[in-house]
Design an enzyme around this catalytic site. Structure first.
Site, PDB file in Angstrom:
ATOM      1  N   GLU A  63      -2.143  -9.106   1.153  1.00 25.63           N
ATOM      2  CA  GLU A  63      -1.426  -9.377   2.397  1.00 25.63           C
ATOM      3  C   GLU A  63      -2.388  -9.205   3.570  1.00 25.63           C
ATOM      4  O   GLU A  63      -3.135  -8.229   3.620  1.00 25.63           O
ATOM      5  CB  GLU A  63      -0.247  -8.417   2.567  1.00 25.63           C
ATOM      6  CG  GLU A  63       0.662  -8.846   3.711  1.00 25.63           C
ATOM      7  CD  GLU A  63       1.875  -7.921   3.867  1.00 25.63           C
ATOM      8  OE1 GLU A  63       2.912  -8.408   4.332  1.00 25.63           O
ATOM      9  OE2 GLU A  63       1.783  -6.739   3.536  1.00 25.63           O
ATOM     10  N   GLY A 119      -1.912   1.557   5.085  1.00 28.91           N
ATOM     11  CA  GLY A 119      -1.354   2.776   4.520  1.00 28.91           C
ATOM     12  C   GLY A 119      -0.949   2.570   3.080  1.00 28.91           C
ATOM     13  O   GLY A 119      -1.162   3.420   2.224  1.00 28.91           O
ATOM     14  N   ALA A 120      -0.374   1.395   2.814  1.00 23.50           N
ATOM     15  CA  ALA A 120       0.068   1.060   1.464  1.00 23.50           C
ATOM     16  C   ALA A 120       0.387  -0.432   1.433  1.00 23.50           C
ATOM     17  O   ALA A 120       0.427  -1.088   2.477  1.00 23.50           O
ATOM     18  CB  ALA A 120       1.295   1.881   1.078  1.00 23.50           C
ATOM     19  N   GLU A 176       2.999  -3.344  -0.703  1.00 27.05           N
ATOM     20  CA  GLU A 176       4.211  -3.405  -1.511  1.00 27.05           C
ATOM     21  C   GLU A 176       4.148  -4.388  -2.667  1.00 27.05           C
ATOM     22  O   GLU A 176       5.188  -4.904  -3.105  1.00 27.05           O
ATOM     23  CB  GLU A 176       5.395  -3.780  -0.616  1.00 27.05           C
ATOM     24  CG  GLU A 176       5.355  -5.199  -0.019  1.00 27.05           C
ATOM     25  CD  GLU A 176       4.746  -5.300   1.370  1.00 27.05           C
ATOM     26  OE1 GLU A 176       5.016  -6.275   2.079  1.00 27.05           O
ATOM     27  OE2 GLU A 176       3.994  -4.372   1.732  1.00 27.05           O
ATOM     28  N   ASN A 177       2.965  -4.668  -3.227  1.00 23.12           N
ATOM     29  CA  ASN A 177       2.888  -5.589  -4.372  1.00 23.12           C
ATOM     30  C   ASN A 177       4.042  -5.326  -5.332  1.00 23.12           C
ATOM     31  O   ASN A 177       4.303  -4.188  -5.707  1.00 23.12           O
ATOM     32  CB  ASN A 177       1.570  -5.387  -5.126  1.00 23.12           C
ATOM     33  CG  ASN A 177       0.380  -5.293  -4.204  1.00 23.12           C
ATOM     34  OD1 ASN A 177       0.086  -6.202  -3.467  1.00 23.12           O
ATOM     35  ND2 ASN A 177      -0.301  -4.153  -4.247  1.00 23.12           N
ATOM     36  N   HIS A 219       9.228   3.401   2.172  1.00 21.30           N
ATOM     37  CA  HIS A 219       8.978   2.144   2.888  1.00 21.30           C
ATOM     38  C   HIS A 219       8.560   1.047   1.905  1.00 21.30           C
ATOM     39  O   HIS A 219       9.088  -0.074   1.938  1.00 21.30           O
ATOM     40  CB  HIS A 219       7.890   2.384   3.938  1.00 21.30           C
ATOM     41  CG  HIS A 219       7.484   1.171   4.700  1.00 21.30           C
ATOM     42  ND1 HIS A 219       7.809   0.973   6.031  1.00 21.30           N
ATOM     43  CD2 HIS A 219       6.764   0.074   4.356  1.00 21.30           C
ATOM     44  CE1 HIS A 219       7.315  -0.169   6.451  1.00 21.30           C
ATOM     45  NE2 HIS A 219       6.669  -0.739   5.441  1.00 21.30           N
ATOM     46  N   GLU A 220       7.602   1.359   1.037  1.00 24.34           N
ATOM     47  CA  GLU A 220       7.100   0.329   0.130  1.00 24.34           C
ATOM     48  C   GLU A 220       8.131  -0.046  -0.931  1.00 24.34           C
ATOM     49  O   GLU A 220       8.211  -1.206  -1.337  1.00 24.34           O
ATOM     50  CB  GLU A 220       5.802   0.797  -0.533  1.00 24.34           C
ATOM     51  CG  GLU A 220       4.698   1.175   0.439  1.00 24.34           C
ATOM     52  CD  GLU A 220       4.380   0.098   1.471  1.00 24.34           C
ATOM     53  OE1 GLU A 220       4.518  -1.104   1.152  1.00 24.34           O
ATOM     54  OE2 GLU A 220       4.001   0.454   2.594  1.00 24.34           O
ATOM     55  N   HIS A 271      10.529  -2.603   0.320  1.00 25.59           N
ATOM     56  CA  HIS A 271       9.990  -3.967   0.274  1.00 25.59           C
ATOM     57  C   HIS A 271      10.254  -4.663  -1.059  1.00 25.59           C
ATOM     58  O   HIS A 271      10.208  -5.892  -1.128  1.00 25.59           O
ATOM     59  CB  HIS A 271       8.477  -3.936   0.496  1.00 25.59           C
ATOM     60  CG  HIS A 271       8.067  -3.895   1.928  1.00 25.59           C
ATOM     61  ND1 HIS A 271       8.513  -4.788   2.865  1.00 25.59           N
ATOM     62  CD2 HIS A 271       7.196  -3.064   2.580  1.00 25.59           C
ATOM     63  CE1 HIS A 271       7.945  -4.515   4.038  1.00 25.59           C
ATOM     64  NE2 HIS A 271       7.154  -3.474   3.896  1.00 25.59           N
ATOM     65  N   GLU A 318       8.788  -5.920   7.779  1.00 21.36           N
ATOM     66  CA  GLU A 318       8.282  -4.613   8.194  1.00 21.36           C
ATOM     67  C   GLU A 318       9.276  -3.812   9.031  1.00 21.36           C
ATOM     68  O   GLU A 318       9.354  -2.594   8.909  1.00 21.36           O
ATOM     69  CB  GLU A 318       6.952  -4.779   8.932  1.00 21.36           C
ATOM     70  CG  GLU A 318       5.857  -5.428   8.097  1.00 21.36           C
ATOM     71  CD  GLU A 318       5.529  -4.662   6.822  1.00 21.36           C
ATOM     72  OE1 GLU A 318       5.989  -3.515   6.663  1.00 21.36           O
ATOM     73  OE2 GLU A 318       4.820  -5.230   5.969  1.00 21.36           O
TER      74      GLU A 318
END
Length: 888
Positions: free
Chosen positions: A147, A287-288, A290-291, A323-324, A327, A346
């Site tokens: 991303e 930070g991370a 979300e794959n 959060h991830e 997603h 987001e």
């Protein structure tokens, strides 16, 4: 097709990718070979196929027509490098068909740019597998970061979010390493190469290219299972790390399986994949990420050591994991149609990430944290002329990365919180569930979400939310009082305070959230939908607008009312207090209020005990000290004011962490000790130096992990070169997962230009990971003693160090510039910067440069306007006296 987008031709539609990577060179060149077969529909007759590639070499390409077995070999392969495309040409027309397959053989590199398919270096803590890639100092793991538009760096593809397809992934890797991808392993077989294996994975659901992922390394894991059943069985949830770190993944693991079940319940749609993997990546620009099914994290966002980690990272890990995982539904199952609607991913994931954190940790008071951190940060950027709407036009890949900012994430989540509060959370989540169900495995727009929420609520959501999404900025409500009533008038708020008529034409829908009366009861005042209105039946003894800071706007009360609300702070929630202080500070900066009014307001909070309220107060006072730091008299007076304000609560909280103490009290202790020591509290400074000396002399129990940051920062501020070098040495040897972050922040507290330059040379040396450069720049930029040296260093080393080191990943470059340069309050410096950057190719970071310029001009105007009245207030209230010693 939208004309403002530079997108691929619409003559090809991908359906399925079969991707195989092999001959991975784990040392030296770090190259690999690959083959991708893409099942496509050819929608229009064409002699060329255009697809995305970046930093790849295509060896050969052909198209097979599967029904007729016709084979068309490419006659030419050319590249449009600026647009990150390859053009595959054929001598004959390719006729429309639903049964074509493009087969491409290519070569790529596992780069060090934290984008595409890349390598991360780390220092092993336990013996490693024989085949781990390594050099004299580091070992390497390999993972992906696609991303927004970097799948094209790893394999040729149609790299746009609405060109979804299914994927089969196959990786040839050494037998003693672990390979991961979005889906579970399908098969492992021996390779024809000695000591290698071929790992193939189950087919993915239909997914956007930016969510495809894989990783290869010397991994181990901790595992748990969902308690909820999915198709009759619990799902495996794992946290993967390089060997030696897996136990630090247990805190994240405990959250992950609960959050998967929680989201499955509140969205009304079960988690759609057969497994959930979280992977700690040693070098990571974000930070991370979300794959789908293989979520990747910066180590400090997923690992936590109960014995050595600062407790503040509990909060970070819990929230980022949530959060991830959000997603996996909102972004992965349903994806925005184009990057202009990034906020759909987001903004929602940010809000619902806090919802889940609050569900698991109701004692953390997370909505006060949201108001103190998310809302106030969003206000800061959105109060500039160089802000942008939540939904913003995005032309191509280089423009996308710059909107991964506090507007898309934090303003987006703030207006979602405002809307959820208005509709009620249950109704809001019902609408979200309907939206996900209708558009699952597809793409959707903002209007699709509004339609689902309108149906669920029975209200026309689009009517009152459209302006919040498509217009930049936010309103300030100006209040005027008459007996028993108030009038409210809305207008756009600008940090610079000089709104022009043509900039103030928006009429926002503003939920008033009125509380009034001796018991601060909710009054049904509705929403303001006109420029101004009168609200009657106000109890003059007390009233406050924007209850709990649910609305994304500021309120400008008459000066006397601000004093009264401050005196009646026992009637306020923590969110109200944070919002009131934030509003007063912003109004002072803009000229709609004054800094003395803010200082008088916060004097009422001497006996406050809530960490998040103190965080807001001390953040605001720190910013004021920074802006007025060049005036020695005012600078010392503001330090004295801060010290006098916090000394009673600092005395009370002390240094000792007590058994059974709540989480937020520990956070408050760290905040107060850091602040007190840095504004001149001799007792705190002496104890910090004592602990630091003991720690660096070998007593690793001398500093509590949650005070290490505070003690290090005080030590470097007070201890000069010797302390700085001790922290730099600790950076090189620390094994604590958050140790490097702590050291980098502390080293930025140096007090001389010479040490600042030394630190910058260190930041841009191979010793420091590129992901961490902005942390050091932020610390130096916030330090009044060193920010001039930072600008000089950037100016003098732009080509040789800054741009050459950071430009491979524009997210990192733009972040470094913003955090290093936005604290200036000097018109001449702003002119220098504008001239300097005006002569550069700013593509990929131009928005950041504009934000820096706007911020500095606003700071300078604030300083020019309020300096005389602050000086007078300090004198009148006795804070101009010489600093005296306080012991603790």
């Amino acid at each position: 097709m939208a004309t403002d987008r530079d997108v691929l031709p619409d003559n090809i539609k991908p359906i399925h990718y079969s991707l195989s990577l092999y001959d991975l060179e784990h040392g030296g060149a770090f190259s690999y070979e690959g083959q991708v077969s893409i099942d496509v529909k050819i929608l229009k007759s064409t002699k060329e196929i255009v697809l995305n590639t970046h930093q790849l070499k295509i060896h050969e390409a052909e198209v097979k027509i599967t029904k007729t077995e016709d084979l068309h070999k490419a006659s030419n392969i050319s590249y449009d490098a600026p647009r990150q495309r390859a053009i595959v040409s054929f001598d004959e027309d390719l006729s429309p068909t639903h049964n074509a397959q493009i087969v491409i053989k290519f070569q790529g590199t596992m780069n060090q740019s934290m984008a595409g398919f890349y390598r991360s270096r780390y220092k092993p803590t336990v013996p490693a597998a024989q085949s781990v890639a390594r050099d004299d100092e580091y070992h390497y793991m390999f993972s992906t970061q696609f991303e927004s538009c970097d799948a094209r760096r790893a394999f040729p593809c149609f790299d746009e979010p609405n060109l979804k397809a299914t994927f089969d992934v196959e990786l040839e890797v050494p037998e003693d390493l672990v390979a991961l991808s979005n889906m579970p392993e399908k098969e492992v077989k021996k390779s024809s190469k000695s000591n290698f294996k071929i790992v193939s994975f189950e087919r993915t659901p239909i997914v956007s290219t930016y969510l495809v992922a894989w990783a290869i390394g010397d991994f181990e894991y901790v595992e748990d299972f969902t308690r909820r059943k999915y198709d009759g069985k619990s799902l495996p949830v794992r946290v993967y790390t390089t060997k030696g770190l897996k136990e630090q993944g247990r805190f994240a693991l405990e959250h992950a399986h609960q959050i998967v079940d929680y989201f499955s319940e509140i969205f009304g749609i079960e988690y759609p994949l057969p497994k959930v993997d979280l992977l700690a990546v040693h070098e990571f620009s974000h930070g991370a990420m979300e794959n789908w099914g293989l979520i990747t994290y910066r180590t400090t966002a997923v690992l936590f050591d109960e014995k050595t980690s600062d407790a503040r990272f509990r909060n970070r890990v819990a929230y980022v994991v949530a959060h991830e995982l959000a997603h996996q539904w909102f972004g992965n199952l349903v994806t925005m149609d184009w990057w202009s609607e990034l906020w759909l991913n987001e903004g929602f994931a940010t809000w619902v990430g806090w919802v889940a954190t609050d569900y698991l940790h109701p004692d953390w008071n997370v909505w006060s944290q949201f108001v103190a951190e998310a809302v106030q940060t969003a206000f800061q950027l959105d109060s500039l002329r160089t802000s942008h709407p939540i939904e913003v036009a995005v032309k191509d890949a280089l423009e996308v990365d710059q909107i991964f900012d506090s507007i898309s994430y934090l303003k987006g989540s703030s207006v979602i919180r405002m809307l959820s509060s208005h509709l009620s959370q249950d109704v809001f989540l019902k609408g979200v569930g309907d939206y996900l169900q209708k558009h699952k495995y597809g793409n959707a727009t903002t209007n699709d979400l509004w339609s689902a929420l309108s149906k669920a609520s029975g209200q026309d959501v689009n009517t009152f939310m459209d302006i919040w999404i498509r217009k930049m900025g936010f309103p300030v409500l100006t209040v005027a009082e008459e007996p028993g009533q108030i009038s409210v008038k809305q207008g756009r708020f600008l940090f610079s305070g000089d709104v022009k008529p043509e900039e103030d034409e928006t009429i926002w829908w503003i939920p008033l959230g009125l509380k009034t009366g001796p018991k601060a009861m909710d009054a049904n005042a509705g929403a303001l939908t006109t420029r101004e209105n009168t609200i009657r039946d106000i109890d003059d003894s007390f009233y406050k607008l924007n209850a709990n800071q649910n609305g994304f706007y500021r309120v400008n009360y008459p000066p006397e009312r601000l004093v009264k609300i401050g005196e009646a702070k026992d009637k306020l929630t923590d969110e109200d207090k944070i919002g009131l202080i934030g509003d007063a500070a912003a109004l002072a900066a803009s000229g709609l209020g004054t800094t003395p009014a803010l200082l008088a307001l916060v004097e009422n909070f001497r006996d406050e005990e809530n960490y998040l309220v103190w965080l807001e107060i001390l953040t605001r006072l720190g910013n004021i000290r920074s802006i007025f730091s060049e005036d020695d008299e005012v600078s010392k007076g503001l330090r004295r004011f801060t010290l006098t304000l916090i000394s009673p609560i600092t005395d009370k909280v002390g240094w000792e962490f007590k058994t059974g103490e709540d989480y937020l009290t520990g956070r408050l202790r760290a905040l107060l000790i850091a602040t007190a020591g840095l504004v001149g509290h001799e007792g705190v400074a002496e104890e910090a130096k004592r602990q630091f000396n003991a720690y660096t002399s070998g007593d690793k129990s001398a500093i509590h992990p949650s005070l290490r940051s505070a003690v290090y920062r005080i030590a470097v501020t007070e201890g000069g070169k010797e302390a700085y070098e001790a922290v730099r040495s600790d950076y090189a040897t620390t094994t604590s997962i958050d140790g490097k972050d702590v050291c980098l922040s502390a080293m930025g507290r140096v007090q001389t230009p010479e040490l600042a330059k030394d630190y910058l040379d260190f930041l841009f040396s191979p010793a420091v990971a590129v992901q961490d450069v902005h942390s050091g720049g932020m610390s130096l930029g916030a330090n009044a003693k060193t920010r001039a040296a930072v600008w000089e260093y950037i100016r003098d080393n732009w080509d040789s160090k800054i741009y050459s080191t950071l430009s491979d990943n524009m997210v990192v470059l733009e972040r470094f510039l913003r955090t290093s340069l936005n604290k200036f309050a000097n018109y001449e410096i702003e002119k220098e910067m504008s001239s300097f950057f005006g002569g550069k190719d700013q593509r990929g970071f131009d928005r950041g440069v504009s934000v820096i310029s706007d911020t500095i001009k606003g700071n300078a105007k604030y300083k020019e306007r309020d300096l005389p009245i602050i000086r007078e207030w300090i004198k009148a209230h006795g804070y101009a006296n010489p600093m005296s010693s306080l012991k603790l």
